[in-house]
Design an enzyme around this catalytic site. Sequence first.
Site, short mmCIF file in Angstrom:
data_model
loop_
_atom_site.label_atom_id
_atom_site.label_comp_id
_atom_site.label_asym_id
_atom_site.label_seq_id
_atom_site.Cartn_x
_atom_site.Cartn_y
_atom_site.Cartn_z
N ASP A 210 -46.74 -9.23 -43.81
CA ASP A 210 -45.53 -9.19 -42.98
C ASP A 210 -44.32 -8.79 -43.82
O ASP A 210 -43.43 -8.07 -43.35
CB ASP A 210 -45.27 -10.57 -42.37
CG ASP A 210 -46.19 -10.85 -41.20
OD1 ASP A 210 -46.64 -9.88 -40.55
OD2 ASP A 210 -46.47 -12.03 -40.94
N GLU B 147 -34.45 -12.63 -39.52
CA GLU B 147 -33.30 -13.53 -39.56
C GLU B 147 -32.28 -13.14 -40.61
O GLU B 147 -32.57 -12.38 -41.53
CB GLU B 147 -33.73 -14.99 -39.83
CG GLU B 147 -34.13 -15.34 -41.24
CD GLU B 147 -35.52 -14.90 -41.62
OE1 GLU B 147 -35.63 -14.02 -42.51
OE2 GLU B 147 -36.50 -15.40 -41.08
N ARG C 179 -22.00 -28.80 -43.18
CA ARG C 179 -22.06 -28.99 -44.63
C ARG C 179 -23.50 -29.33 -45.00
O ARG C 179 -24.12 -30.19 -44.37
CB ARG C 179 -21.12 -30.10 -45.10
CG ARG C 179 -21.06 -30.23 -46.62
CD ARG C 179 -19.98 -31.16 -47.07
NE ARG C 179 -18.67 -30.56 -46.99
CZ ARG C 179 -18.10 -29.82 -47.95
NH1 ARG C 179 -18.75 -29.58 -49.06
NH2 ARG C 179 -16.89 -29.34 -47.79
N ASP D 12 -27.24 -27.30 -46.93
CA ASP D 12 -27.83 -26.24 -47.76
C ASP D 12 -27.60 -24.85 -47.19
O ASP D 12 -27.56 -23.87 -47.94
CB ASP D 12 -29.35 -26.47 -47.89
CG ASP D 12 -29.68 -27.59 -48.85
OD1 ASP D 12 -28.74 -28.14 -49.46
OD2 ASP D 12 -30.87 -27.91 -49.00
N THR E 71 -40.60 -17.41 -35.28
CA THR E 71 -41.85 -18.00 -35.77
C THR E 71 -41.91 -18.01 -37.30
O THR E 71 -42.92 -18.43 -37.86
CB THR E 71 -43.05 -17.21 -35.21
OG1 THR E 71 -42.79 -15.82 -35.41
CG2 THR E 71 -43.27 -17.48 -33.74
N ALA E 72 -40.85 -17.52 -37.95
CA ALA E 72 -40.85 -17.45 -39.41
C ALA E 72 -40.02 -18.61 -40.00
O ALA E 72 -40.29 -19.77 -39.70
CB ALA E 72 -40.34 -16.08 -39.84
N TYR E 73 -39.02 -18.31 -40.79
CA TYR E 73 -38.19 -19.33 -41.44
C TYR E 73 -37.70 -20.35 -40.42
O TYR E 73 -37.74 -21.57 -40.62
CB TYR E 73 -37.00 -18.61 -42.10
CG TYR E 73 -36.29 -19.37 -43.20
CD1 TYR E 73 -36.58 -20.69 -43.50
CD2 TYR E 73 -35.30 -18.73 -43.97
CE1 TYR E 73 -35.92 -21.36 -44.52
CE2 TYR E 73 -34.64 -19.39 -44.98
CZ TYR E 73 -34.94 -20.71 -45.25
OH TYR E 73 -34.28 -21.37 -46.25
N ASN E 74 -37.24 -19.84 -39.27
CA ASN E 74 -36.71 -20.71 -38.21
C ASN E 74 -37.70 -21.81 -37.82
O ASN E 74 -37.32 -22.95 -37.60
CB ASN E 74 -36.38 -19.82 -37.00
CG ASN E 74 -36.10 -20.61 -35.74
OD1 ASN E 74 -35.03 -21.19 -35.60
ND2 ASN E 74 -37.07 -20.64 -34.83
N LYS E 75 -38.97 -21.45 -37.76
CA LYS E 75 -39.98 -22.44 -37.32
C LYS E 75 -40.13 -23.54 -38.38
O LYS E 75 -40.32 -24.70 -38.04
CB LYS E 75 -41.31 -21.75 -37.04
CG LYS E 75 -42.31 -22.64 -36.34
CD LYS E 75 -43.49 -21.84 -35.83
CE LYS E 75 -44.47 -22.71 -35.07
NZ LYS E 75 -45.13 -23.72 -35.90
P1 NAD Z 1 -44.59 -12.56 -46.86
O1 NAD Z 1 -45.42 -11.50 -46.23
O2 NAD Z 1 -45.12 -13.26 -48.07
O3 NAD Z 1 -44.15 -13.61 -45.77
C1 NAD Z 1 -44.05 -14.97 -46.02
C2 NAD Z 1 -44.75 -15.72 -44.89
O4 NAD Z 1 -43.94 -15.59 -43.71
C3 NAD Z 1 -46.11 -15.13 -44.55
O5 NAD Z 1 -46.99 -16.18 -44.23
C4 NAD Z 1 -45.81 -14.26 -43.34
O6 NAD Z 1 -46.94 -14.07 -42.50
C5 NAD Z 1 -44.75 -15.11 -42.65
N1 NAD Z 1 -43.89 -14.38 -41.72
C6 NAD Z 1 -43.02 -13.37 -41.98
N2 NAD Z 1 -42.42 -12.99 -40.84
C7 NAD Z 1 -42.94 -13.78 -39.85
C8 NAD Z 1 -42.71 -13.90 -38.46
N3 NAD Z 1 -41.82 -13.14 -37.85
N4 NAD Z 1 -43.40 -14.84 -37.77
C9 NAD Z 1 -44.29 -15.64 -38.37
N5 NAD Z 1 -44.55 -15.59 -39.68
C10 NAD Z 1 -43.87 -14.67 -40.42
O7 NAD Z 1 -43.25 -11.84 -47.20
P2 NAD Z 1 -41.83 -12.41 -47.53
O8 NAD Z 1 -41.08 -11.25 -48.02
O9 NAD Z 1 -41.82 -13.66 -48.30
O10 NAD Z 1 -41.35 -12.75 -45.99
C11 NAD Z 1 -40.05 -12.92 -45.70
C12 NAD Z 1 -39.90 -13.94 -44.62
O11 NAD Z 1 -40.31 -15.21 -45.11
C13 NAD Z 1 -38.47 -14.11 -44.24
O12 NAD Z 1 -38.03 -13.18 -43.28
C14 NAD Z 1 -38.45 -15.53 -43.73
O13 NAD Z 1 -38.64 -15.59 -42.33
C15 NAD Z 1 -39.64 -16.19 -44.37
N6 NAD Z 1 -39.19 -17.31 -45.19
C16 NAD Z 1 -39.63 -18.53 -44.82
C17 NAD Z 1 -39.19 -19.65 -45.49
C18 NAD Z 1 -39.71 -20.97 -45.01
O14 NAD Z 1 -40.48 -20.99 -44.05
N7 NAD Z 1 -39.30 -22.07 -45.63
C19 NAD Z 1 -38.31 -19.54 -46.56
C20 NAD Z 1 -37.87 -18.28 -46.92
C21 NAD Z 1 -38.32 -17.15 -46.20
#
Ligand code: NAD
Length: 265
Positions: free
Chosen positions: A51, A123, A149, A151, A162-166
């Site tokens: 991704d 995001e 106030r 992080d 479904t990514a960071y937000n989740k």
């Molecule tokens: P990567 O391919 O290693 O992605 C990291 C993980 O996020 C993988 O498991 C990937 O499948 C998943 N992912 C990415 N976009 C997704 C989406 N839209 N829905 C569900 N899962 C998703 O590559 P990367 O460069 O590290 O990915 C960047 C993304 O990682 C950022 O856009 C952010 O959303 C996410 N992120 C997550 C956290 C967290 O969950 N604590 C922290 C920082 C970044």
Amino acid sequence: MTERKNVYLYYKPSEELEPKIEELKNIGRKYGYKLVSDVKEANIIASIGGDGSFLQAIRKTGFQEECLYVGLNDKKLGFYTDFNLNDFERIESALQSNFVEVLRYPTLEVTVDGVQKFECINECSIRSNIIKTFAIDVFIDDLYFETFRGDGMVVSTPTGSTAYNKSLRGAVVDPRLESMQLTEISSLNNNEYRTLGSPLILNSDRELVLKIVQDGNDHPIIGVDNEALSIRHSHEVRVKVSDKVIKTVKMKDNSFMHKVKRNFL
Ligand code: NAD
């Protein structure tokens, strides 16, 4: 719809990938697809990798609205990677159908300090660069809403939900709902500081303004998808749902809900 036949491949070359890419090129040729080396001539942009590679492919090729983005992976399928390089049968069936149907994913437009504009498909995140907490005044349209106030804060698209937000316990949002979601990263909530404390989903006609309070910790990291912006001393980040959409392939078993099920359940 115009026929899409010009393919630009975005990937990091490796010995392991090379034979699979050769096979992909052969199958593409069989169905009249042409590889182009200049992204300006492309109407299909295929990323190979996870991704993260898909997010980079969109960013590095400049969020091309006219192109169809396709994600291929040689390992497990991800959220944006719908094809496995070990399953050429599925790739062939997509090529045969000419990729005619498309899914449209909303994006966000981010403006930093009124001048620099960025787009994102997952995001925009604003986080403290140092151990100290930092503060953000949050405005929705012209309404002062709260002072955060902690992080940091994340504003996500529906597909980014479904990514960071989740991970921040935000809601999963159907991309048919044109919206953005604001989530907090470890907010302080006590008698001195108060925030909503829950994710907030905003309609696409809203504008979110995050003003970084200049109180000694005004060096946040601002990220758009998986890229950190090299901007120092930012004061204000404006986020709204963009008019731009990213097009990806729509296969019968590839709706957003299929992806949510495939990845999480
Ligand atoms: P990567 O391919 O290693 O992605 C990291 C993980 O996020 C993988 O498991 C990937 O499948 C998943 N992912 C990415 N976009 C997704 C989406 N839209 N829905 C569900 N899962 C998703 O590559 P990367 O460069 O590290 O990915 C960047 C993304 O990682 C950022 O856009 C952010 O959303 C996410 N992120 C997550 C956290 C967290 O969950 N604590 C922290 C920082 C970044």
